[in-house]
Structure formats: C-alpha cells, structure tokens
Design a protein around this motif. Structure first.
Motif, PDB file in Angstrom:
ATOM      1  N   LEU A 134       5.175  -6.310   4.307  1.00 14.41           N
ATOM      2  CA  LEU A 134       6.617  -5.949   3.714  1.00 14.41           C
ATOM      3  C   LEU A 134       7.156  -6.995   3.396  1.00 14.41           C
ATOM      4  O   LEU A 134       8.312  -7.341   4.202  1.00 14.41           O
ATOM      5  N   LYS A 135       6.940  -7.976   2.364  1.00 13.09           N
ATOM      6  CA  LYS A 135       7.659  -9.206   2.228  1.00 13.09           C
ATOM      7  C   LYS A 135       8.887  -8.827   1.713  1.00 13.09           C
ATOM      8  O   LYS A 135      10.120  -9.461   2.016  1.00 13.09           O
ATOM      9  N   SER A 136       8.927  -8.089   0.505  1.00  9.60           N
ATOM     10  CA  SER A 136      10.360  -7.961  -0.350  1.00  9.60           C
ATOM     11  C   SER A 136      11.307  -7.247   0.822  1.00  9.60           C
ATOM     12  O   SER A 136      12.593  -7.240   0.345  1.00  9.60           O
ATOM     13  N   LYS A 171     -10.231   0.013   6.895  1.00 12.68           N
ATOM     14  CA  LYS A 171     -11.427  -0.004   5.994  1.00 12.68           C
ATOM     15  C   LYS A 171     -10.984   0.002   4.563  1.00 12.68           C
ATOM     16  O   LYS A 171     -11.659  -0.863   3.786  1.00 12.68           O
ATOM     17  N   LYS A 172      -9.879   0.617   4.180  1.00  4.02           N
ATOM     18  CA  LYS A 172      -9.536   0.836   2.873  1.00  4.02           C
ATOM     19  C   LYS A 172      -8.774  -0.285   2.434  1.00  4.02           C
ATOM     20  O   LYS A 172      -8.250  -0.470   1.205  1.00  4.02           O
ATOM     21  N   THR A 173      -8.094  -1.058   3.619  1.00  4.45           N
ATOM     22  CA  THR A 173      -7.041  -2.204   3.191  1.00  4.45           C
ATOM     23  C   THR A 173      -7.699  -3.493   3.768  1.00  4.45           C
ATOM     24  O   THR A 173      -8.943  -3.578   3.882  1.00  4.45           O
ATOM     25  N   ASN A 174      -6.912  -4.301   4.232  1.00  3.32           N
ATOM     26  CA  ASN A 174      -7.100  -5.334   4.872  1.00  3.32           C
ATOM     27  C   ASN A 174      -7.617  -5.337   6.634  1.00  3.32           C
ATOM     28  O   ASN A 174      -6.773  -4.609   7.320  1.00  3.32           O
ATOM     29  N   ARG A 175      -8.441  -6.068   6.970  1.00  2.00           N
ATOM     30  CA  ARG A 175      -8.825  -5.878   8.370  1.00  2.00           C
ATOM     31  C   ARG A 175      -7.697  -6.911   9.079  1.00  2.00           C
ATOM     32  O   ARG A 175      -7.468  -6.565  10.421  1.00  2.00           O
ATOM     33  N   PHE A 176      -7.303  -8.033   8.361  1.00  2.00           N
ATOM     34  CA  PHE A 176      -6.501  -9.055   9.218  1.00  2.00           C
ATOM     35  C   PHE A 176      -5.027  -8.903   8.868  1.00  2.00           C
ATOM     36  O   PHE A 176      -4.755  -8.942   7.519  1.00  2.00           O
ATOM     37  N   GLU A 177      -4.190  -9.084   9.784  1.00  4.18           N
ATOM     38  CA  GLU A 177      -2.813  -9.385   9.591  1.00  4.18           C
ATOM     39  C   GLU A 177      -2.556 -10.775   9.027  1.00  4.18           C
ATOM     40  O   GLU A 177      -3.462 -11.443   8.715  1.00  4.18           O
ATOM     41  N   GLU A 178      -1.441 -10.877   7.991  1.00  3.41           N
ATOM     42  CA  GLU A 178      -1.388 -12.086   7.416  1.00  3.41           C
ATOM     43  C   GLU A 178      -1.269 -13.328   8.340  1.00  3.41           C
ATOM     44  O   GLU A 178      -0.725 -13.426   9.493  1.00  3.41           O
ATOM     45  N   GLU A 201       4.601 -13.404  -4.987  1.00  3.90           N
ATOM     46  CA  GLU A 201       3.621 -12.906  -4.213  1.00  3.90           C
ATOM     47  C   GLU A 201       3.950 -11.527  -4.239  1.00  3.90           C
ATOM     48  O   GLU A 201       2.967 -10.330  -4.124  1.00  3.90           O
ATOM     49  N   VAL A 202       5.307 -11.101  -4.304  1.00  7.85           N
ATOM     50  CA  VAL A 202       5.454  -9.527  -4.505  1.00  7.85           C
ATOM     51  C   VAL A 202       4.897  -8.846  -5.576  1.00  7.85           C
ATOM     52  O   VAL A 202       4.433  -7.834  -5.712  1.00  7.85           O
ATOM     53  N   LYS A 203       5.016  -9.640  -6.713  1.00  5.15           N
ATOM     54  CA  LYS A 203       4.590  -8.853  -8.001  1.00  5.15           C
ATOM     55  C   LYS A 203       3.072  -8.625  -7.945  1.00  5.15           C
ATOM     56  O   LYS A 203       2.437  -7.961  -8.551  1.00  5.15           O
ATOM     57  N   LYS A 204       2.302  -9.661  -7.215  1.00  2.15           N
ATOM     58  CA  LYS A 204       0.760  -9.751  -7.235  1.00  2.15           C
ATOM     59  C   LYS A 204       0.342  -8.264  -6.439  1.00  2.15           C
ATOM     60  O   LYS A 204      -0.418  -7.493  -7.077  1.00  2.15           O
ATOM     61  N   TYR A 264       0.714   1.887  -0.598  1.00  8.29           N
ATOM     62  CA  TYR A 264       1.347   0.729  -0.990  1.00  8.29           C
ATOM     63  C   TYR A 264       0.452  -0.464  -0.937  1.00  8.29           C
ATOM     64  O   TYR A 264       0.613  -1.416  -1.881  1.00  8.29           O
ATOM     65  N   TYR A 265      -0.968  -0.662  -0.294  1.00  8.26           N
ATOM     66  CA  TYR A 265      -1.629  -1.514  -0.492  1.00  8.26           C
ATOM     67  C   TYR A 265      -2.246  -1.645  -2.046  1.00  8.26           C
ATOM     68  O   TYR A 265      -2.432  -2.558  -2.658  1.00  8.26           O
ATOM     69  N   ARG A 266      -2.731  -0.499  -2.530  1.00  8.58           N
ATOM     70  CA  ARG A 266      -3.042  -0.231  -3.692  1.00  8.58           C
ATOM     71  C   ARG A 266      -2.268  -0.822  -4.658  1.00  8.58           C
ATOM     72  O   ARG A 266      -2.593  -1.293  -5.901  1.00  8.58           O
ATOM     73  N   LYS A 267      -0.889  -0.612  -4.527  1.00 12.01           N
ATOM     74  CA  LYS A 267       0.133  -1.084  -5.603  1.00 12.01           C
ATOM     75  C   LYS A 267       0.201  -2.446  -5.510  1.00 12.01           C
ATOM     76  O   LYS A 267       0.483  -2.994  -6.692  1.00 12.01           O
ATOM     77  N   THR A 268       0.380  -3.023  -4.262  1.00 16.79           N
ATOM     78  CA  THR A 268       0.954  -4.446  -4.044  1.00 16.79           C
ATOM     79  C   THR A 268      -0.425  -5.471  -3.707  1.00 16.79           C
ATOM     80  O   THR A 268      -0.131  -6.428  -3.965  1.00 16.79           O
TER      81      THR A 268
END
Lengths: 130, 89, 260
Positions: A115-117, B77-84, A127-130, A106-110
């Motif tokens: 989970l905004k949308s 490590k493959k994604t973000n370390r911090f929450e929004e 932001e969803v499209k990004k 999911y991270y690689r796609k968006t």
C-alpha cells in the motif's frame, strides 16, 4: 484480580496488541488481513473467557456427563458467549475470503500488494502507476 | 482439574500463541506466515477447551487451522509470495 | 542496517498497540475472571437442583440454563441457544455467509479476465496423496454428518459438521487439482438447505405458539439425550450443516480458481 485473570486477560490483550501492531506497521495487504485474523482470534478468546466460571463443566447435560438435565443452574458455564463466538468464527472465514479477493483485485490493478500511495512520505508516483 | 495445572497450561499456551503471532507479523515469506497463523488458531482451540467451550474449539480447529490457511495460500498463489524486500534473503 | 530501519519505522506502531492493550487491561481489571456472574439473581440460600421462579429473572443466561431442557429438549445448551433461543439471529448469520460467498464469486468474476494468458502447468499430486485422499474422503464426510446429526447431544453441530465436510472436500481438491464438484450441484444443495431452514421456521408459525422458528415439538418424541428428543431443532441443524458445508466448499473452490 487473581492470577488466572492476569494470565487470561493479559495474554489475550497482548495477542490483540500484536495484531494491531501488524496492521499499523505492515503495508502488505495480505499481511494486514492476517493481522486482522489474529485480532479476531483474540476477541473470540476474550468473549469466551468472560463467560467462563471456575470449576464448572462444559454446557452439555444429561447422559454420561453426570449433570442432571432438569437442574443445570450452578453446574455449567455460561452458554451465551459460546453461542455468539461459534457463529462469529464461521462468519470470520467468509469475510476473510472476501477481503482476500479484494486484495487479489488490488494486485491485478497495480501489480503489487504494497500500500505505497497510502503511507505518507514514501509515495513514489512511478511505482504507484505500475 | 488442578488449579495449578490449569494456570500453567494456560500460561504456556498464551506464550506460544503470542510468539507465533509475532513470527506471523515479522515473517517476510507469506506462505510461512499463513502456516504459522494456522498454528495460532490451533493453540487458540486448545485454550477454548481449557475454557470449557468444546463447540467453539471444534469450529476454531477446523476453520482456523485448515480452511483459513488454505484460502490464504490460494490467494498468495495468485499474487506475490514475498513481502517487499524479502526475496533476496 | 535494513533491520534497524524497519524496526525504527514500526516503533510508534508497537507503542500505540501496547497503549491500547494497557487501556483495555485497566478496563478488564474490574471484570472478575471465573466468577458466576450470571447467577447474581439467584435466591440467597440456593441449592443446586432447587426449583427457581423464572418469572422475575432478567439475566438471559440464567433463564436459559433453568428452562432449556423443558423448552428445547436439547442436551447441548450451546445448540439450544444457537438454534432455539437465537434461531432468528442464526438465520441472519447464514444470510451473511451466503452474501459473503456470493461476493467472493462476483469479485472474482471481475478479476478473472486478464488471468487467462499465464496459465501455469499443473503438477500432478503424488500417488500416495491421490489414493489416500480417495480412501479418507468418505470417512471425513461421514464424520461431518455424524457431528451435525448429533449437534443437540454432543459437542458439535451444523456449523462444525459443515466445515468438517468442507475440509474433506478441500483434501479432494488438493489430491485432484483438475477436478472439482459441480457448481450446479453445490448451488442446488445450498438453496434447498436454505429453503428448508425457512420452511422449518414457517412450521413454527403453524403450530401452537404461532411464532416464527418456534420449537413446539420439543420433548414430545423422547427424553433429553435421545436422538429425537429436541423436536425441530436437529432438523434445523441438519439444514444449517448442509448449507454451511456446500457454501464453504463453493468458497474454497472459487478461491482455488481454474487449476492454478
């Protein structure tokens, strides 16, 4: 209902409640998976504590344990919930890993783990499209 | 084991476990949350010992506190370390 | 200010979670904690050690407790339930584990593609970690083998021993970020162990009781408490140990990816 029941059932159910709070209020996918792991721990504890019998030994007999191997009835706790939970823990790790890989996808796609949308009122198309 | 010692230990463990779980959910740093989560599992394995389930305690100690934490860290490590909204703190 | 808004947003969630816990708690008030619930079917003046008639007993826990040492020869009753009475169930669990590990590999192979561009530089681990891990790794693997070899005598078994071996391999991965166990070796060990599990089940089909995963040799080779007392049960747990160990090692290695 005695004090021990209050401590064990109350504590375990509060732990499960913390996990549910996490699932409902957080939008970060990895945080949601962590909350599911907390709930899994709570459910495993609940199952084992239902099989507990006061004043009994662990279900291992013979040898140095002092429990006669031919008559285990009446001296050990119920082994069935423990056997159930044992496999459930191992399966839990594998399913957690599968869920985490899905989250990485999911991270690689968006480009984000949030989970905004899916949360109403906070949708932001750009932001969803990004 | 003395009944009173049993109930006191169980109460202490559950308070610690719930406090750690709340910290897992509230923390904005995901790596910190993963390590706190392994603490929850470690205390849970102690509770399994109190409940006379040594087999389950062994599985929970090695899976919950070693492997789950490291798999979470690899995924973070493959994604973000911090929450929004957590980076600027 | 920021804190307050997030708290406001999660207030309904907290209320819902507490409501759920309260509902379950009301249900669990009826369930007595620490009561010998499995022994309701025992005769009224039962003394520990007395023979009981297991023909009419319907509670599985009580039946297993009464018969397990004759039927399985295992000192650890949890092992007796996992491998002997619920052996077919355990075969299913191992299959789920295999499917989940395969699913992780398959999903990661889809994801991997655009990952190649941003390969980070790998920091070498410290000397102490590197050398210490080399020293400790054989001991951890030996301990894991001990745990699943003695699964029917002491706490532990195939699942725990396999996971201990996997955490030893994890230490090795942290100490040597560029190296890894060969995928081929891992998959060969895994499939051999899985086939051994099914083969030991088929042995049960060929012996006296003609049931899949039956344990007809229990007690033939020794008393309860000896290493060979439980017939085929330790052999099945050794197969499970190798399978779980190799599967978890493969899972950790897949999650680690290529040195990131």
């Amino acid at each position: 209902m005695n004090g021990l029941a209050l401590v064990f059932y109350g504590g375990i159910l509060l732990l499960i409640a913390v996990g549910i709070w996490g699932i409902l209020s957080r939008r970060n996918l990895i945080k949601v998976i962590m909350a599911i792991t907390i709930i899994a721990t709570g459910v495993n504890l609940l199952l084992v504590s239902v099989g507990y019998i006061s004043g009994r030994a662990a279900p291992i007999v013979g040898g140095d344990t002092g429990i006669d191997a031919s008559s285990t009835t009446g001296s050990v706790v119920d082994p069935i919930p423990q056997a159930l939970v044992l496999t459930a823990i191992v399966i839990g790790l594998a399913t957690t890993a599968l869920a985490l890989v899905a989250a990485v996808g999911y991270y690689r796609k968006t480009g984000s783990l949030e989970l905004k949308s899916w949360s109403y009122g906070l949708t932001n198309e750009k932001e969803v499209k990004k | 084991m003395n009944e009173l010692v049993f109930i006191a230990l169980a109460t202490l463990m559950f308070i610690l476990m719930i406090a750690l779980a709340v910290m897992v959910i509230r923390s904005k740093d995901l790596i910190k949350a993963a390590i706190l989560l392994s603490g929850v599992s470690l205390i849970a394995s102690f509770v399994f010992v109190l409940l006379r389930a040594p087999d389950v305690a062994m599985a929970e100690a090695s899976i919950g506190s070693a492997l789950t934490a490291i798999i979470l860290v690899f995924a973070i490590k493959k994604t973000n370390r911090f929450e929004e909204g957590g980076e600027e703190k | 200010m920021m804190e307050r808004t997030t708290f406001h947003r999660s207030l309904p969630a907290i209320a819902l979670a507490l409501l759920f816990a309260a509902t379950l708690f009301v249900a669990f008030v009826e369930v007595d904690f620490g009561e010998p619930r499995i022994e309701e079917e025992l005769p009224v003046n039962y003394q520990p050690g007395e023979e009981i008639d297991t023909e009419n007993i319907t509670t599985p826990g009580l039946r297993y407790l009464a018969n397990s040492s004759e039927e399985t020869g295992s000192a650890n009753l949890v092992t007796a339930v996992v491998v002997n009475y619920r052996g077919f169930d355990t075969l299913g669990e191992v299959t789920i584990l295999f499917l989940a590990a395969t699913g992780v590999g398959a999903l990661l192979s889809f994801i991997k593609d655009d990952d190649e561009k941003k390969k980070k530089k790998i920091l070498p681990p410290s000397l102490i970690l590197n050398k210490g891990a080399r020293l400790v790794l054989p001991l951890i693997i030996l301990f894991g083998v001990y745990v699943f070899l003695h699964g029917h005598l002491s706490p532990g078994g195939g699942f725990q021993g396999g996971v201990i071996i996997a955490s030893g391999m994890l230490l090795f991965y942290i100490a040597e970020p560029t190296k890894g166990a060969s995928h081929k070796v891992i998959s060969i060990i895994e499939s051999t162990a899985g086939l051994a599990f099914i083969g030991l089940g088929i042995v049960g089909l060929m012996t006296a009781s003609k049931i899949f995963l039956a344990n007809d040799f229990a007690g033939d080779w020794g008393e309860v408490g000896m290493l060979v007392s439980a017939g085929l049960l330790p052999l099945i747990y050794i197969a499970i140990g190798f399978k779980v160990g190799s599967e978890m090692t493969g899972l950790v290695e897949k999650m680690r990816g290529d040195g990131s």
